[in-house]
Write a protein that holds these residues in place. Structure first.
Motif, mmCIF file in Angstrom:
data_model
loop_
_atom_site.group_PDB
_atom_site.id
_atom_site.type_symbol
_atom_site.label_atom_id
_atom_site.label_comp_id
_atom_site.label_asym_id
_atom_site.label_seq_id
_atom_site.Cartn_x
_atom_site.Cartn_y
_atom_site.Cartn_z
ATOM 1 N N ILE A 158 15.120 19.219 33.888
ATOM 2 C CA ILE A 158 14.820 20.612 33.558
ATOM 3 C C ILE A 158 15.837 21.150 32.544
ATOM 4 O O ILE A 158 15.503 21.960 31.677
ATOM 5 C CB ILE A 158 14.827 21.491 34.826
ATOM 6 C CG1 ILE A 158 13.697 21.081 35.778
ATOM 7 C CG2 ILE A 158 14.718 22.971 34.478
ATOM 8 C CD1 ILE A 158 12.333 21.460 35.329
ATOM 9 N N LEU A 159 17.076 20.679 32.639
ATOM 10 C CA LEU A 159 18.108 21.155 31.712
ATOM 11 C C LEU A 159 17.723 20.897 30.260
ATOM 12 O O LEU A 159 18.087 21.664 29.373
ATOM 13 C CB LEU A 159 19.440 20.473 32.019
ATOM 14 C CG LEU A 159 20.147 20.860 33.324
ATOM 15 C CD1 LEU A 159 21.431 20.059 33.479
ATOM 16 C CD2 LEU A 159 20.437 22.341 33.380
ATOM 17 N N PRO B 64 13.133 25.619 25.013
ATOM 18 C CA PRO B 64 11.754 26.074 24.836
ATOM 19 C C PRO B 64 11.332 27.132 25.858
ATOM 20 O O PRO B 64 10.564 28.041 25.535
ATOM 21 C CB PRO B 64 10.940 24.789 25.007
ATOM 22 C CG PRO B 64 11.876 23.701 24.611
ATOM 23 C CD PRO B 64 13.221 24.149 25.101
ATOM 24 N N ILE B 65 11.848 27.027 27.073
ATOM 25 C CA ILE B 65 11.513 28.019 28.103
ATOM 26 C C ILE B 65 12.082 29.383 27.732
ATOM 27 O O ILE B 65 11.398 30.404 27.833
ATOM 28 C CB ILE B 65 12.028 27.554 29.478
ATOM 29 C CG1 ILE B 65 11.251 26.325 29.950
ATOM 30 C CG2 ILE B 65 11.911 28.684 30.511
ATOM 31 C CD1 ILE B 65 11.821 25.660 31.180
ATOM 32 N N ARG C 20 23.684 23.784 26.474
ATOM 33 C CA ARG C 20 23.836 24.387 25.151
ATOM 34 C C ARG C 20 22.990 23.665 24.112
ATOM 35 O O ARG C 20 22.370 24.297 23.245
ATOM 36 C CB ARG C 20 25.316 24.371 24.727
ATOM 37 C CG ARG C 20 26.145 25.502 25.320
ATOM 38 C CD ARG C 20 27.563 25.506 24.744
ATOM 39 N NE ARG C 20 28.339 24.374 25.228
ATOM 40 C CZ ARG C 20 29.042 24.378 26.359
ATOM 41 N NH1 ARG C 20 29.062 25.451 27.124
ATOM 42 N NH2 ARG C 20 29.722 23.313 26.731
ATOM 43 N N SER C 21 22.970 22.336 24.180
ATOM 44 C CA SER C 21 22.215 21.558 23.211
ATOM 45 C C SER C 21 20.731 21.912 23.250
ATOM 46 O O SER C 21 20.091 22.106 22.205
ATOM 47 C CB SER C 21 22.402 20.060 23.483
ATOM 48 O OG SER C 21 21.607 19.285 22.616
ATOM 49 N N SER C 22 20.182 22.011 24.449
ATOM 50 C CA SER C 22 18.763 22.346 24.587
ATOM 51 C C SER C 22 18.465 23.727 24.019
ATOM 52 O O SER C 22 17.464 23.924 23.324
ATOM 53 C CB SER C 22 18.350 22.291 26.058
ATOM 54 O OG SER C 22 17.001 22.686 26.222
ATOM 55 N N ILE C 23 19.346 24.684 24.309
ATOM 56 C CA ILE C 23 19.125 26.054 23.838
ATOM 57 C C ILE C 23 19.282 26.148 22.321
ATOM 58 O O ILE C 23 18.487 26.804 21.638
ATOM 59 C CB ILE C 23 20.090 27.023 24.554
ATOM 60 C CG1 ILE C 23 19.830 27.013 26.062
ATOM 61 C CG2 ILE C 23 19.930 28.443 24.015
ATOM 62 C CD1 ILE C 23 20.820 27.810 26.875
ATOM 63 N N VAL D 23 24.232 30.391 20.654
ATOM 64 C CA VAL D 23 24.704 30.277 22.041
ATOM 65 C C VAL D 23 26.207 30.450 22.118
ATOM 66 O O VAL D 23 26.959 29.888 21.319
ATOM 67 C CB VAL D 23 24.327 28.905 22.652
ATOM 68 C CG1 VAL D 23 24.703 28.866 24.132
ATOM 69 C CG2 VAL D 23 22.846 28.614 22.464
ATOM 70 N N ASP D 24 26.652 31.236 23.091
ATOM 71 C CA ASP D 24 28.067 31.336 23.442
ATOM 72 C C ASP D 24 28.202 31.116 24.944
ATOM 73 O O ASP D 24 27.224 31.251 25.696
ATOM 74 C CB ASP D 24 28.640 32.705 23.064
ATOM 75 C CG ASP D 24 28.818 32.854 21.557
ATOM 76 O OD1 ASP D 24 29.702 32.175 21.006
ATOM 77 O OD2 ASP D 24 28.062 33.624 20.945
#
Length: 230
Positions: A14-15, A20-21, A48-51, A58-59
């Motif tokens: 899920i991470l 995309p979510i 962070r990578s996914s976001i 991202v912070d």
């Protein structure tokens, strides 16, 4: 829960789907991850990578581990960070951690600029089956636990079963005790399932974990639906 309804997604990897979510939640492309140093080491980079791959800026804000840090002092430091990052009402807060991180992040989301969106990514079994569901957010006061807070629902709860693989066994068993309580109070079938599959559950069998977490969340959701302010 009417307009307060939200999805609870349970599974593995899920991470890797967080970006995309988040992209479906709001119009902003800014996300702030709240976590503690240990969880950040384990799952921060992956989150962070996914976001970031989804186009978000991202912070990360680290909150020290421990119930004593679920406080107004920690919230004030978090507000300072959000203002330094020039966050606005479209910024999404991401609670990556256990109950302390989830409660604190939810409280900050409920109160910063009178309310901004947040998502729960609980990494302990106890948080997955209890504190991440129901919208109770709070910080502690020297005279009482969870005495300052708000009823404020996340946009989504994302439960990655893989995070339980790094959970200390005593913390896993503490969460399992909460599941047993659900079975005793509300669901005899769940209680029987726990007895019949205890070895598989303790070995973190994903099928078993998914079932007991889903059932527990459904019970908690029903309780909240009957009385949101209970």
């Amino acid at each position: 829960l009417g307009p307060r309804s939200y999805d609870i997604l349970i599974g593995t990897a899920i991470l890797d789907q967080i970006g995309p979510i988040l992209g479906k939640i709001g119009s902003g492309m800014r996300a702030i991850i709240f976590t503690n140093p240990e969880i950040d080491k384990l799952y921060g980079d992956r989150t962070r990578s996914s976001i970031e791959k989804a186009g978000f800026q991202v912070d990360t804000v680290q909150i020290p581990e421990g119930e004593e840090h679920k406080s107004l002092a920690s919230a004030e430091k978090a507000y300072d960070c959000l203002m330094e990052f020039n966050c606005d009402r479209n910024t999404i807060l991401v609670a990556l951690g256990g109950g302390v991180i989830g409660d604190l992040t939810g409280f900050i989301a409920a109160t910063f600029m009178r309310g901004i969106p947040f998502v729960q990514i609980p990494t302990t079994l106890l948080a997955q089956v209890d504190s991440s569901v129901g919208g109770k957010t709070a910080v502690n006061h020297p005279r009482g636990k969870n005495i300052i807070g708000a009823f404020y629902q996340p946009k989504v709860v994302l439960i990655d079963l893989e995070t339980l693989s790094t959970l200390p066994s005593d913390e896993f068993r503490a969460g399992l005790a909460e599941v047993v309580k659900y079975g005793v109070i509300a669901d005899p079938e769940l209680f029987d399932y726990l007895n019949e599959n205890s070895e598989r559950i303790l070995k973190l069998d994903s099928e078993c974990l998914s079932r007991i977490i889903e059932t527990s969340c459904a019970i908690k959701a029903q309780v909240v639906e009957n009385n949101f302010f209970n």
